[in-house]
Design a protein around this motif. Structure first.
Motif, PDB file in Angstrom:
ATOM      1  N   VAL A 166      26.020  -6.906 -20.868  1.00 63.58           N
ATOM      2  CA  VAL A 166      27.433  -6.894 -20.481  1.00 63.58           C
ATOM      3  C   VAL A 166      27.608  -5.948 -19.306  1.00 63.58           C
ATOM      4  CG1 VAL A 166      29.767  -6.240 -21.202  1.00 63.58           C
ATOM      5  CG2 VAL A 166      28.259  -7.446 -22.802  1.00 63.58           C
ATOM      6  N   ARG A 167      28.222  -6.443 -18.241  1.00 58.41           N
ATOM      7  CA  ARG A 167      28.498  -5.621 -17.057  1.00 58.41           C
ATOM      8  C   ARG A 167      29.717  -4.737 -17.333  1.00 58.41           C
ATOM      9  NH1 ARG A 167      30.964  -7.349 -12.140  1.00 58.41           N
ATOM     10  NH2 ARG A 167      32.437  -8.427 -13.506  1.00 58.41           N
ATOM     11  N   LEU A 202      24.550  -2.323 -21.792  1.00 57.47           N
ATOM     12  CA  LEU A 202      25.569  -2.283 -20.748  1.00 57.47           C
ATOM     13  C   LEU A 202      24.893  -2.137 -19.392  1.00 57.47           C
ATOM     14  CD1 LEU A 202      28.376   0.045 -22.180  1.00 57.47           C
ATOM     15  CD2 LEU A 202      28.178  -2.448 -22.312  1.00 57.47           C
ATOM     16  N   LEU A 203      25.458  -2.823 -18.397  1.00 59.42           N
ATOM     17  CA  LEU A 203      25.001  -2.734 -17.012  1.00 59.42           C
ATOM     18  C   LEU A 203      26.123  -2.136 -16.180  1.00 59.42           C
ATOM     19  CD1 LEU A 203      23.545  -6.355 -16.715  1.00 59.42           C
ATOM     20  CD2 LEU A 203      22.236  -4.272 -17.146  1.00 59.42           C
ATOM     21  N   LEU A 204      25.990  -0.907 -15.759  1.00 59.79           N
ATOM     22  CA  LEU A 204      27.020  -0.241 -14.955  1.00 59.79           C
ATOM     23  C   LEU A 204      26.896  -0.677 -13.507  1.00 59.79           C
ATOM     24  CD1 LEU A 204      29.264   1.987 -14.651  1.00 59.79           C
ATOM     25  CD2 LEU A 204      27.376   3.520 -14.001  1.00 59.79           C
ATOM     26  N   GLU A 205      27.921  -1.332 -12.998  1.00 59.05           N
ATOM     27  CA  GLU A 205      27.924  -1.708 -11.579  1.00 59.05           C
ATOM     28  C   GLU A 205      28.458  -0.562 -10.738  1.00 59.05           C
ATOM     29  OE1 GLU A 205      29.871  -4.953  -8.463  1.00 59.05           O
ATOM     30  OE2 GLU A 205      29.849  -5.392 -10.608  1.00 59.05           O
ATOM     31  N   ASN A 233      23.558  -1.796 -12.732  1.00 54.82           N
ATOM     32  CA  ASN A 233      23.693  -3.020 -11.946  1.00 54.82           C
ATOM     33  C   ASN A 233      23.762  -2.561 -10.482  1.00 54.82           C
ATOM     34  OD1 ASN A 233      25.876  -5.950 -12.098  1.00 54.82           O
ATOM     35  ND2 ASN A 233      24.694  -5.188 -10.392  1.00 54.82           N
ATOM     36  N   TRP A 234      22.602  -2.490  -9.822  1.00 52.30           N
ATOM     37  CA  TRP A 234      22.539  -1.942  -8.456  1.00 52.30           C
ATOM     38  C   TRP A 234      23.126  -2.943  -7.472  1.00 52.30           C
ATOM     39  CZ3 TRP A 234      23.048   1.358  -4.988  1.00 52.30           C
ATOM     40  CH2 TRP A 234      22.389   1.352  -3.761  1.00 52.30           C
ATOM     41  N   HIS A 263      23.336  -7.048  -7.742  1.00 54.48           N
ATOM     42  CA  HIS A 263      24.230  -7.950  -7.026  1.00 54.48           C
ATOM     43  C   HIS A 263      23.841  -7.938  -5.558  1.00 54.48           C
ATOM     44  CE1 HIS A 263      27.797  -7.920 -10.093  1.00 54.48           C
ATOM     45  NE2 HIS A 263      26.805  -8.722 -10.443  1.00 54.48           N
ATOM     46  N   LEU A 264      23.936  -9.095  -4.924  1.00 51.66           N
ATOM     47  CA  LEU A 264      23.571  -9.260  -3.523  1.00 51.66           C
ATOM     48  C   LEU A 264      24.784  -9.700  -2.718  1.00 51.66           C
ATOM     49  CD1 LEU A 264      20.261 -11.293  -4.051  1.00 51.66           C
ATOM     50  CD2 LEU A 264      20.510  -8.800  -3.918  1.00 51.66           C
ATOM     51  N   LYS A 265      25.181  -8.886  -1.791  1.00 45.78           N
ATOM     52  CA  LYS A 265      26.200  -9.247  -0.799  1.00 45.78           C
ATOM     53  C   LYS A 265      25.998  -8.327   0.394  1.00 45.78           C
ATOM     54  CE  LYS A 265      29.874  -6.639  -3.241  1.00 45.78           C
ATOM     55  NZ  LYS A 265      29.382  -6.612  -4.644  1.00 45.78           N
TER      56      LYS A 265
END
Length: 336
Positions: A166-167, A202-205, A233-234, A263-265
């Protein structure tokens, strides 16, 4: 704690019951397409990757069936990330809607990387009002008191859709977070413990509008929240948008074994000096060396295109161009 120990600790990624096993998250040969890579829509392109490439479906369309079809059949992916669909947040779907999501996921032989929940993307109680506080974000509007309910809903969705991740975030950014930082860390730790009891992580963005925005800040938070159920969440794009040189400066201090997703942007600097979203490969982030560093550091987890850039005219076309840019970067980065 190395990556293998992190996986084992607390039964983090337990196989069975429709959730990811450790080999599915970190292995080299598991995806909905039967391998770590992507196939072209013509079937002629086939590139094996050390990573699990994905896309956040609402960056393509709110029509989940259409977004899943594009991801699987045109982009050639085996993974997707789900945040909003049918103009609802994933945590607001009822049982019937979740069953339909699962049907579509299975139809296109996809796996879900994580539940892109809005957990803790709210204000910290008692703190000064954040300039980033914008009310409802991504079709979700929950109070501080409702955050346990948000986590429960996200876990329920994860169980239905076959993921145990879960993010989350760490609250709207404060000008001075020091008076509240210890309490925020403890709230994250408590939530991670709660998630762990259900076999979830948990995935911390790192979010540019939240208290952990950069790679340097990510390293601090990840080190402070020492839980086997808490990963990063890098997001290099968010770090760059905050003004950090995402790679190598932001990436360098992050404990690599604690990166659970990416995440990629991409980002560019506008004529007015402000940061703007850009298509992958056209911005200022050194993704070539970032990808190479990930391989060197042994990362073989998931990474989702989070397009954000709107220059393609429509979300679908913008994502199409940004996915093409992502694949071109990967080819170049991984070329012998």
């Amino acid at each position: 704690m190395n990556r293998r120990d992190a996986i084992k600790a607390g039964g983090l990624f337990v196989a069975g019951a429709g959730v990811f096993g450790a080999d599915q998250i970190w292995g080299n040969e598991t995806s909905g397409t039967g391998e770590s890579g992507f196939a072209g829509s013509t079937g002629k392109e086939n590139m094996k990757l050390p990573f699990k490439l994905s896309v956040i479906t609402d960056e393509i369309s709110q029509d989940f069936g259409h977004a899943a079809e594009i991801a699987a059949q045109e982009f050639g992916l085996g993974y997707i990330e789900i945040r909003t669909l049918w103009k609802k947040n994933i945590v607001n779907l009822d049982e019937k809607e979740l069953a339909e999501v699962r049907r579509i996921v299975d139809k296109y032989r996809l796996l879900v990387t994580d539940i892109g929940s809005p957990l803790f993307k709210i204000s910290w109680p008692g703190a000064p009002k954040s300039k980033y506080e914008e009310g409802t974000q991504y079709k979700a509007d929950f109070t501080f008191e409702q955050q346990d309910e948000v986590l429960d809903r996200a876990i329920a969705a994860g169980k239905k859709l076959g993921t145990n991740r879960v993010r989350c975030f760490d609250f709207w950014r404060l000008d001075d977070q020091k008076p509240y930082r210890d309490a925020i860390d403890e709230r994250l730790r408590t939530a991670a413990t709660k998630a762990g009891k259900d076999g979830f992580a948990l995935l911390l963005e790192n979010e540019f509008a939240c208290n952990t925005a950069t790679g340097v800040e990510s390293a601090r938070t990840i080190q402070a929240v020492q839980s086997p159920h808490f990963f990063l969440n890098w997001d290099p794009g968010n770090a760059a948008y905050r003004g950090e040189v995402a790679f190598p400066d932001g990436y360098a201090p992050i404990p690599k074994e604690r990166i659970g997703h990416m995440h990629l942007k991409d980002v560019k600097r506008g004529a007015n000096g402000n940061y703007e979203w850009e298509a992958m490969g056209r911005g200022i982030i050194d993704y070539l060396d970032q990808f190479r560093a990930l391989v060197k550091d042994g990362y073989s987890g998931t990474m989702s295109l989070e397009t954000h850039w709107t220059g393609g005219g429509t979300p679908e076309e913008s994502s199409r161009q940004s996915m093409a840019g992502t694949k071109a970067l990967l080819r170049k980065a991984l070329a012998a």
